[in-house]
Design an enzyme around this catalytic site. Structure first.
Site, mmCIF file in Angstrom:
data_model
loop_
_atom_site.group_PDB
_atom_site.id
_atom_site.type_symbol
_atom_site.label_atom_id
_atom_site.label_comp_id
_atom_site.label_asym_id
_atom_site.label_seq_id
_atom_site.Cartn_x
_atom_site.Cartn_y
_atom_site.Cartn_z
ATOM 1 N N GLU A 89 -3.261 -4.907 -2.207
ATOM 2 C CA GLU A 89 -2.960 -4.055 -1.360
ATOM 3 C C GLU A 89 -3.354 -4.491 0.151
ATOM 4 O O GLU A 89 -4.132 -5.311 0.365
ATOM 5 C CB GLU A 89 -3.904 -2.528 -1.637
ATOM 6 C CG GLU A 89 -3.456 -1.859 -2.837
ATOM 7 C CD GLU A 89 -4.153 -0.747 -3.154
ATOM 8 O OE1 GLU A 89 -3.896 -0.133 -4.222
ATOM 9 O OE2 GLU A 89 -5.292 -0.333 -2.511
ATOM 10 N N CYS A 328 -12.425 1.325 4.127
ATOM 11 C CA CYS A 328 -13.123 0.155 3.562
ATOM 12 C C CYS A 328 -13.664 0.431 2.185
ATOM 13 O O CYS A 328 -14.208 1.579 2.166
ATOM 14 C CB CYS A 328 -14.275 0.143 4.635
ATOM 15 S SG CYS A 328 -15.451 -1.243 4.439
#
Length: 349
Positions: A89, A328
């Site tokens: 990704e 994150c």
């Protein structure tokens, strides 16, 4: 699986059997097409016979976007398919100063950080230079004239655990005029020998240290690499990198309730970063089903105030893409109906 042509720089292309008998200008043309993300049928200034021979032997692109998730804040998360069927990704973030792409450097990760979803299943393999370049060129193909201006090596994987391919990718970006080294950030959990190698090899990217606790006995509870790489040694390596590159170092610090936001954490974090230029990037912990608890906005600002009162340079990172599992620590390697839709976006939006 066919070899990937984007794994070769211009000098290496010139030595390949199908290309070595071509005039130098043909090699330059081919290289220019490859770093733009073009497939063989788009390389219209190359002879058809040469294109056909190359296509029989090589692949021209290393990654393609097969699914897209769009966040309410405009962030896009991409599911890439690599030529062997592996999935990674990436995340495209839009700021006032331009577009930043978060690039994956490995399929999975073997660092095992407790707060990060990318390494839940361990490491499958490294990405090659050409595959990382494919992530960028695929994103640029969607962007049209709104091209990526900054690259952050903060997707799945530990970049310095894939040192040769990652540094070749960084060189390719700068040598080809795609993205300069000062617009590249590299995040590491602190592989000190490789941090020093970055300095010795003359790199000037922004070094980001994934620290998350200033104390070894607490850091090891969430980061297995802390058994080998001690905080003092990591900061020594960071200082070495600063002295060689002149670039300020970023300390990444995911705030976890009851774990690393105490007064003693603030004092020790300030001490560690006081003697050379460091900026502390505070990150409100994102949900990864890890069992670790994040902090409230009030708690995050209280910890920031403690640090700044001690004289530290610190800010709270703006979290983008959390509603599509693109923030994150949230990147995985899977397709879910809730987070991805078919890629039907007009690439010239």
């Amino acid at each position: 699986m066919k070899p990937l042509l984007t794994d070769y720089d211009e000098r290496e292309l010139a030595d390949l059997p199908l290309i070595c008998d071509q005039p130098p200008y043909r090699v330059r043309q081919l290289h220019k097409w490859l770093v733009s993300g073009a497939d063989f049928d788009e390389m219209t200034d190359l002879p058809k016979q040469l294109r056909a021979r190359l296509e029989e032997t090589y692949s021209a692109t290393g990654a393609r976007i097969i699914k897209v998730a769009r966040s309410s804040d405009g962030t896009e998360k991409y599911l890439y398919s690599l030529n062997d069927g592996s999935l990674v990704e990436g995340v495209l973030m839009t700021y006032k100063y331009g577009r930043t792409l978060c690039v994956s450097t490995q399929v999975g990760c073997r660092m095992g950080c407790a707060f990060c979803a990318s390494g839940r299943d361990g490491l499958f393999r490294n990405l090659s230079c050409g595959e990382m370049l494919g992530e960028l060129t695929a994103a640029n193909a969607r962007a049209g004239d709104k091209r990526v201006g900054n690259v952050v090596l903060m997707g799945s994987g530990e970049p310095l655990d894939n040192y040769e391919n990652v540094t070749k990718f960084i060189r390719r970006l700068s040598e080809s005029g795609i993205v300069g080294q000062r617009s590249v950030s590299l995040s590491t959990c602190g592989l000190t020998d490789k941090v020093r190698a970055l300095a010795d090899d003359g790199f000037s990217v922004t070094l980001c240290l994934s620290l998350h606790s200033p104390f070894d006995d607490r850091r090891v509870k969430i980061m297995p690499t802390a058994r080998r790489y001690k905080v003092a040694d990591i900061m020594d390596a960071a200082r070495y990198y600063f002295n060689a590159s002149g670039r300020r170092v970023i300390v990444e610090y995911a705030m976890m309730r009851g774990f690393n936001t105490r007064d003693e954490d603030a004092r020790e974090l300030r001490r560690l970063t006081a003697d050379f230029p460091c900026h502390i990037n505070l990150i409100p912990l994102n949900d990864t089903d890890s069992g670790l608890k994040g902090v409230t906005t009030k708690e995050a600002h209280a910890f920031l105030d403690r640090l700044t009162a001690l004289g530290a340079s610190a800010t709270i990172r703006r979290s983008l893409g959390e509603d599509i599992e693109g923030a994150c620590g949230q990147l995985k390697r899977r397709y879910t109906e809730n987070s991805f839709t078919e890629d039907k976006t007009d690439h010239n939006d």
